[in-house]
Design a protein around this motif. Structure first.
Motif, short mmCIF file in Angstrom:
data_model
loop_
_atom_site.label_atom_id
_atom_site.label_comp_id
_atom_site.label_asym_id
_atom_site.label_seq_id
_atom_site.Cartn_x
_atom_site.Cartn_y
_atom_site.Cartn_z
N VAL A 1 0.83 -1.20 0.00
CA VAL A 1 0.00 0.00 0.00
C VAL A 1 0.87 1.26 0.00
CG1 VAL A 1 -1.69 1.32 1.33
CG2 VAL A 1 -1.95 -1.15 1.11
N CYS A 2 1.93 1.25 0.81
CA CYS A 2 2.83 2.41 0.88
C CYS A 2 3.57 2.63 -0.44
CB CYS A 2 3.84 2.23 2.01
SG CYS A 2 3.13 2.41 3.67
N ALA A 3 3.81 1.56 -1.18
CA ALA A 3 4.50 1.70 -2.47
C ALA A 3 3.56 2.21 -3.55
CB ALA A 3 5.10 0.36 -2.89
N VAL A 4 2.27 1.90 -3.45
CA VAL A 4 1.30 2.28 -4.47
C VAL A 4 0.78 3.69 -4.27
CG1 VAL A 4 -0.99 1.76 -5.39
CG2 VAL A 4 0.63 -0.10 -4.94
N ILE A 5 0.59 4.10 -3.02
CA ILE A 5 -0.04 5.38 -2.73
C ILE A 5 0.66 6.57 -3.40
CG2 ILE A 5 -0.28 7.05 -0.84
CD1 ILE A 5 -1.69 5.00 0.75
N PRO A 6 1.99 6.71 -3.32
CA PRO A 6 2.62 7.87 -3.97
C PRO A 6 2.31 7.96 -5.46
CG PRO A 6 4.18 6.79 -2.52
CD PRO A 6 2.99 5.89 -2.61
N ARG A 7 2.29 6.84 -6.16
CA ARG A 7 2.00 6.85 -7.59
C ARG A 7 0.57 7.32 -7.86
NH1 ARG A 7 5.78 4.05 -10.63
NH2 ARG A 7 7.34 2.89 -9.42
N LEU A 8 -0.35 6.87 -7.01
CA LEU A 8 -1.75 7.26 -7.20
C LEU A 8 -1.96 8.74 -6.90
CD1 LEU A 8 -3.59 4.21 -5.59
CD2 LEU A 8 -3.16 4.64 -8.01
#
Length: 338
Positions: free
Chosen positions: A135-142
């Motif tokens: 989740v922490c890896a995906v959130i910045p991209r989103l």
């Protein structure tokens, strides 16, 4: 007493127990639910802290991106921070200005977490930490693609959205899983290491002009908020084994110092930022030093506050003083007493 000893050997997270042991665990859990989950109040408190931090990240983004004063503050720090960094701190920051340095550190910490979790047979905890990191890896991209950045000032930095800082969020997340995975005796040490890594990474991305101060502060708040929400779902696999649940002097001291120092540092940094507000519009020379100091102090204070709270709540959720958890060696008599 032998039945309790059997349960003590299996409650540390061995989910592949035999049906007989599972039945015994279920019977004991009915009389002492703290065998399988922390106090309800602890879980609710973790969830509340997590939501508050996520709301604080949204407020930080609004102030830093949607207001003129916020953009002026970010631009002033972004433009001159490299020249204001103390010479003794430059070598440490240069370590993380390499694009692959932060992912490499995160991978090393993740490997340590995996090894520790496997050796301790903490399967549910390992799954929690894996989901948290994803989740922490995906959130910045989103968020970088979804959040707008209106042009309110003639900024020297790129006008495209850069919030939140993916490197800072990744470093903070790696520190979180380290604190949550290690045994009680190492939690305080892990928290100190996590504060140091997260703080240096946050400064390095601003020093290298990759991100603005708002981006790094927002990233810390998001990682902290998600970490506390994760702790709200702590189960038996993430708790200390019965018979070993006890207070920890190192956790109490380190978490108390971190929380107190963090609150004071954040308050002081906010006060300095408020004091230099009249000079932000003109990028006044006298406002530059105040902007740099306030950013560094608030960054360090927020990092210490988040990991201080995490250290305390991790221990509370992992070591509830249940009736069965108190079974163990009898207390030693005071020294010098016959």
């Amino acid at each position: 007493m032998s039945n309790i000893s059997d349960v003590q050997d299996t409650e540390a997270g061995q989910e592949g127990a035999t049906p007989a042991v599972e039945d015994l665990s279920a019977q004991l859990a009915q009389s002492d639910p703290l065998m399988i989950r922390p106090h309800r109040s602890s879980r609710v408190l973790c969830a509340v802290i997590g939501v508050v931090l996520l709301l604080a990240s949204a407020i930080t983004w609004w102030v830093g991106v949607r207001t003129v004063t916020g953009q002026e503050y970010d631009d002033l720090v972004w433009t001159h921070f490299h020249d204001a960094v103390p010479s003794w701190l430059t070598p440490a920051l240069s370590l993380f200005t390499n694009t692959y340095a932060v992912p490499a550190v995160a991978v090393v910490l993740a490997v340590i977490v995996i090894v520790v979790s496997v050796l301790r047979k903490r399967w549910w905890l390992l799954g929690q930490l894996f989901v948290f990191m994803v989740v922490c890896a995906v959130i910045p991209r989103l968020l970088k693609g979804a959040l707008p950045r209106p042009v309110l000032i003639n900024s020297l930095a790129s006008q495209s959205n850069s919030a939140p800082s993916g490197h800072t969020l990744l470093a903070c997340a790696a520190g979180v899983i380290l604190v949550c995975a290690v045994p009680r005796a190492w939690r305080a040490v892990a928290a100190v290491v996590a504060v140091g890594i997260s703080f240096l990474v946050a400064l390095s991305v601003v020093d290298g002009q990759w991100h603005r101060p708002t981006d790094t502060i927002m990233a810390l708040l998001i990682a902290g908020g998600l970490a506390f929400i994760m702790l709200a779902f702590t189960r038996r696999s993430g708790m200390d084994a019965p018979g070993t649940r006890m207070s920890s002097a190192s956790v109490q001291i380190v978490s108390s110092v971190m929380i107190t120092a963090g609150v004071l540092a954040c308050a002081y940094g906010a006060y300095v930022a408020w004091q230099i507000q009249p000079g932000l519009e003109f990028s006044a020379q006298w406002a530059r030093s105040g902007a740099h100091i306030s950013f560094m102090v608030m960054q360090l204070g927020l990092t210490a506050l988040i990991f201080g709270l995490l250290l305390a709540m991790r221990h509370i959720t992992a070591s509830p003083l249940s009736k069965i958890g108190l079974v163990g060696a009898p207390p030693a008599p005071p020294q010098g007493v016959a």
